[in-house]
Write a protein that holds these residues in place. Sequence first.
Motif, PDB file in Angstrom:
ATOM      1  N   LEU A  28      -5.573  -7.991   6.321  1.00 18.32           N
ATOM      2  CA  LEU A  28      -4.609  -7.536   5.321  1.00 18.32           C
ATOM      3  C   LEU A  28      -3.397  -8.458   5.213  1.00 18.32           C
ATOM      4  N   SER A  29      -2.990  -9.056   6.324  1.00 19.09           N
ATOM      5  CA  SER A  29      -1.890 -10.025   6.256  1.00 19.09           C
ATOM      6  C   SER A  29      -2.281 -11.230   5.404  1.00 19.09           C
ATOM      7  N   ALA A  30      -3.485 -11.728   5.616  1.00 22.43           N
ATOM      8  CA  ALA A  30      -3.968 -12.862   4.829  1.00 22.43           C
ATOM      9  C   ALA A  30      -4.156 -12.463   3.369  1.00 22.43           C
ATOM     10  N   LEU A  31      -4.598 -11.235   3.138  1.00 21.29           N
ATOM     11  CA  LEU A  31      -4.757 -10.751   1.763  1.00 21.29           C
ATOM     12  C   LEU A  31      -3.408 -10.711   1.058  1.00 21.29           C
ATOM     13  N   ALA A  32      -2.369 -10.275   1.759  1.00 21.34           N
ATOM     14  CA  ALA A  32      -1.030 -10.243   1.162  1.00 21.34           C
ATOM     15  C   ALA A  32      -0.576 -11.644   0.768  1.00 21.34           C
ATOM     16  N   VAL A  33      -0.774 -12.606   1.660  1.00 21.31           N
ATOM     17  CA  VAL A  33      -0.382 -13.985   1.354  1.00 21.31           C
ATOM     18  C   VAL A  33      -1.109 -14.483   0.111  1.00 21.31           C
ATOM     19  N   ALA A  34      -2.393 -14.187   0.021  1.00 22.03           N
ATOM     20  CA  ALA A  34      -3.200 -14.663  -1.103  1.00 22.03           C
ATOM     21  C   ALA A  34      -2.818 -13.999  -2.417  1.00 22.03           C
ATOM     22  N   LEU A  35      -2.599 -12.675  -2.400  1.00 20.44           N
ATOM     23  CA  LEU A  35      -2.387 -11.955  -3.647  1.00 20.44           C
ATOM     24  C   LEU A  35      -0.947 -11.969  -4.138  1.00 20.44           C
ATOM     25  N   CYS A  36       0.018 -12.080  -3.211  1.00 19.70           N
ATOM     26  CA  CYS A  36       1.429 -11.979  -3.604  1.00 19.70           C
ATOM     27  C   CYS A  36       2.004 -13.290  -4.128  1.00 19.70           C
ATOM     28  N   ALA A  37       1.263 -14.386  -4.014  1.00 16.05           N
ATOM     29  CA  ALA A  37       1.781 -15.691  -4.435  1.00 16.05           C
ATOM     30  C   ALA A  37       1.965 -15.725  -5.952  1.00 16.05           C
ATOM     31  N   ARG A  38       3.195 -15.828  -6.378  1.00 15.06           N
ATOM     32  CA  ARG A  38       3.476 -15.861  -7.813  1.00 15.06           C
ATOM     33  C   ARG A  38       2.984 -17.179  -8.419  1.00 15.06           C
ATOM     34  N   ARG A  39       2.505 -17.088  -9.639  1.00 15.50           N
ATOM     35  CA  ARG A  39       1.957 -18.206 -10.422  1.00 15.50           C
ATOM     36  C   ARG A  39       0.567 -18.645  -9.963  1.00 15.50           C
ATOM     37  N   PHE A  40       0.208 -18.357  -8.699  1.00 15.29           N
ATOM     38  CA  PHE A  40      -1.095 -18.744  -8.194  1.00 15.29           C
ATOM     39  C   PHE A  40      -2.048 -17.559  -8.039  1.00 15.29           C
ATOM     40  N   SER A  41      -1.499 -16.343  -8.127  1.00  9.79           N
ATOM     41  CA  SER A  41      -2.317 -15.146  -7.986  1.00  9.79           C
ATOM     42  C   SER A  41      -1.653 -14.028  -8.775  1.00  9.79           C
ATOM     43  N   ILE A  42      -1.856 -12.779  -8.368  1.00  6.89           N
ATOM     44  CA  ILE A  42      -1.244 -11.666  -9.088  1.00  6.89           C
ATOM     45  C   ILE A  42       0.267 -11.781  -9.015  1.00  6.89           C
ATOM     46  N   GLY A  43       0.772 -12.006  -7.823  1.00  3.91           N
ATOM     47  CA  GLY A  43       2.204 -12.161  -7.617  1.00  3.91           C
ATOM     48  C   GLY A  43       2.924 -10.834  -7.445  1.00  3.91           C
ATOM     49  N   SER A  44       3.703 -10.721  -6.348  1.00  6.08           N
ATOM     50  CA  SER A  44       4.471  -9.495  -6.130  1.00  6.08           C
ATOM     51  C   SER A  44       5.406  -9.690  -4.953  1.00  6.08           C
ATOM     52  N   ASP A  45       6.256  -8.675  -4.748  1.00  2.00           N
ATOM     53  CA  ASP A  45       7.151  -8.662  -3.592  1.00  2.00           C
ATOM     54  C   ASP A  45       6.474  -8.093  -2.351  1.00  2.00           C
ATOM     55  N   GLY A  46       5.237  -7.622  -2.487  1.00  2.00           N
ATOM     56  CA  GLY A  46       4.559  -7.084  -1.322  1.00  2.00           C
ATOM     57  C   GLY A  46       3.235  -6.453  -1.661  1.00  2.00           C
ATOM     58  N   LEU A  47       2.415  -6.265  -0.648  1.00  2.00           N
ATOM     59  CA  LEU A  47       1.126  -5.585  -0.751  1.00  2.00           C
ATOM     60  C   LEU A  47       1.240  -4.216  -0.093  1.00  2.00           C
ATOM     61  N   LEU A  48       0.861  -3.170  -0.815  1.00  2.00           N
ATOM     62  CA  LEU A  48       0.842  -1.808  -0.290  1.00  2.00           C
ATOM     63  C   LEU A  48      -0.607  -1.384  -0.114  1.00  2.00           C
ATOM     64  N   VAL A  49      -0.955  -1.014   1.108  1.00  2.00           N
ATOM     65  CA  VAL A  49      -2.323  -0.597   1.424  1.00  2.00           C
ATOM     66  C   VAL A  49      -2.291   0.895   1.754  1.00  2.00           C
ATOM     67  N   ILE A  50      -3.092   1.666   1.019  1.00  2.00           N
ATOM     68  CA  ILE A  50      -3.108   3.121   1.161  1.00  2.00           C
ATOM     69  C   ILE A  50      -4.416   3.553   1.811  1.00  2.00           C
ATOM     70  N   ASP A  51      -4.300   4.462   2.766  1.00  2.00           N
ATOM     71  CA  ASP A  51      -5.500   5.044   3.344  1.00  2.00           C
ATOM     72  C   ASP A  51      -5.269   6.529   3.584  1.00  2.00           C
ATOM     73  N   ARG A  52      -6.312   7.224   3.969  1.00  2.00           N
ATOM     74  CA  ARG A  52      -6.202   8.627   4.355  1.00  2.00           C
ATOM     75  C   ARG A  52      -6.010   8.690   5.854  1.00  2.00           C
ATOM     76  N   THR A  53      -5.193   9.634   6.295  1.00  2.00           N
ATOM     77  CA  THR A  53      -4.918   9.769   7.717  1.00  2.00           C
ATOM     78  C   THR A  53      -4.894  11.236   8.099  1.00  2.00           C
ATOM     79  N   GLU A  54      -5.149  11.519   9.355  1.00  2.00           N
ATOM     80  CA  GLU A  54      -5.256  12.909   9.791  1.00  2.00           C
ATOM     81  C   GLU A  54      -3.912  13.623   9.869  1.00  2.00           C
ATOM     82  N   ASN A  55      -2.852  12.893  10.132  1.00  2.00           N
ATOM     83  CA  ASN A  55      -1.563  13.545  10.370  1.00  2.00           C
ATOM     84  C   ASN A  55      -0.650  13.569   9.159  1.00  2.00           C
ATOM     85  N   ALA A  56      -1.148  13.131   7.996  1.00  2.00           N
ATOM     86  CA  ALA A  56      -0.362  13.150   6.766  1.00  2.00           C
ATOM     87  C   ALA A  56      -1.323  13.126   5.578  1.00  2.00           C
ATOM     88  N   ASP A  57      -0.775  13.366   4.385  1.00  2.00           N
ATOM     89  CA  ASP A  57      -1.616  13.321   3.182  1.00  2.00           C
ATOM     90  C   ASP A  57      -2.117  11.912   2.899  1.00  2.00           C
TER      91      ASP A  57
END
Length: 276
Positions: A28-57
Amino acid sequence: MDIPFHKMQGIGNDFIVVEERACPGEDLSALAVALCARRFSIGSDGLLVIDRTENADLGMRMFNPDGTPDFCGNGLRCVARYGADVMGLGPGPLTIATASGIRTARVAADGSGLVETDMQPPDFRPDRIPMDVPDDRAVDYPLTIDGETLTVTSLSTGTAHTVIFVEALPDDEPFRKLSALIADHPLYPLRTSVLWTRVEGADRLSLRIWERGIGETLGCGTGACAAMAAARVRGCVDADVIVGSPGGELQISWDGGTAMTQAGPAAYVYDGIVRR
């Protein structure tokens, strides 16, 4: 592998939102570097990864464009809205497991995109920031940068921030030079974000923001909380404050106790599929 994503933003702080189940086995760290690069990929201030967990929604992980994990208040609101709308969890209250603990969010049911979340109360203890100083609190600390001594207040609101109160927000050259030097100062072993802060009145602050791992951003939710808390302990503001930055405004509430909230927009920009 095709990874579905949503592009979202909160007061100009923009994110790529993916569900962890859509990218199995990815670094996921490498994915953030690849996807967040502006002009070379989607570009953003960060990558948010969502999953389901037992102790929260929901579970939320945030990665800066340089791949470092972090916590983000604007990202928290975007995750809450995504969970309510895309994942069908409804307006809530929703519980979200984050690097800053379990946070609770409430999404406006009128479709306006407004989201209120509870936030980690400010912590001024140097070992919690972290900041390598012997003081009990890093409030009004004299920090020497490039031959100039600045009075700074450092704290954690789930991530490290350093607040500098000024009469006028800095111009581009000193802002970029000094912010970068402060962010990487050896007193901050994990680096720090930098918040140049102007007190406009007892109910309003204005910010210019430099985020660690990113650079200048249009908004920062945890930063707005940090600036408000630093101003509050100085006696400059009331318990409810509008914090403005170039991307928009947030409502921050803190009475000096253990309860702090932020409220502001979370908006969809577009969605798509990235091919890896």
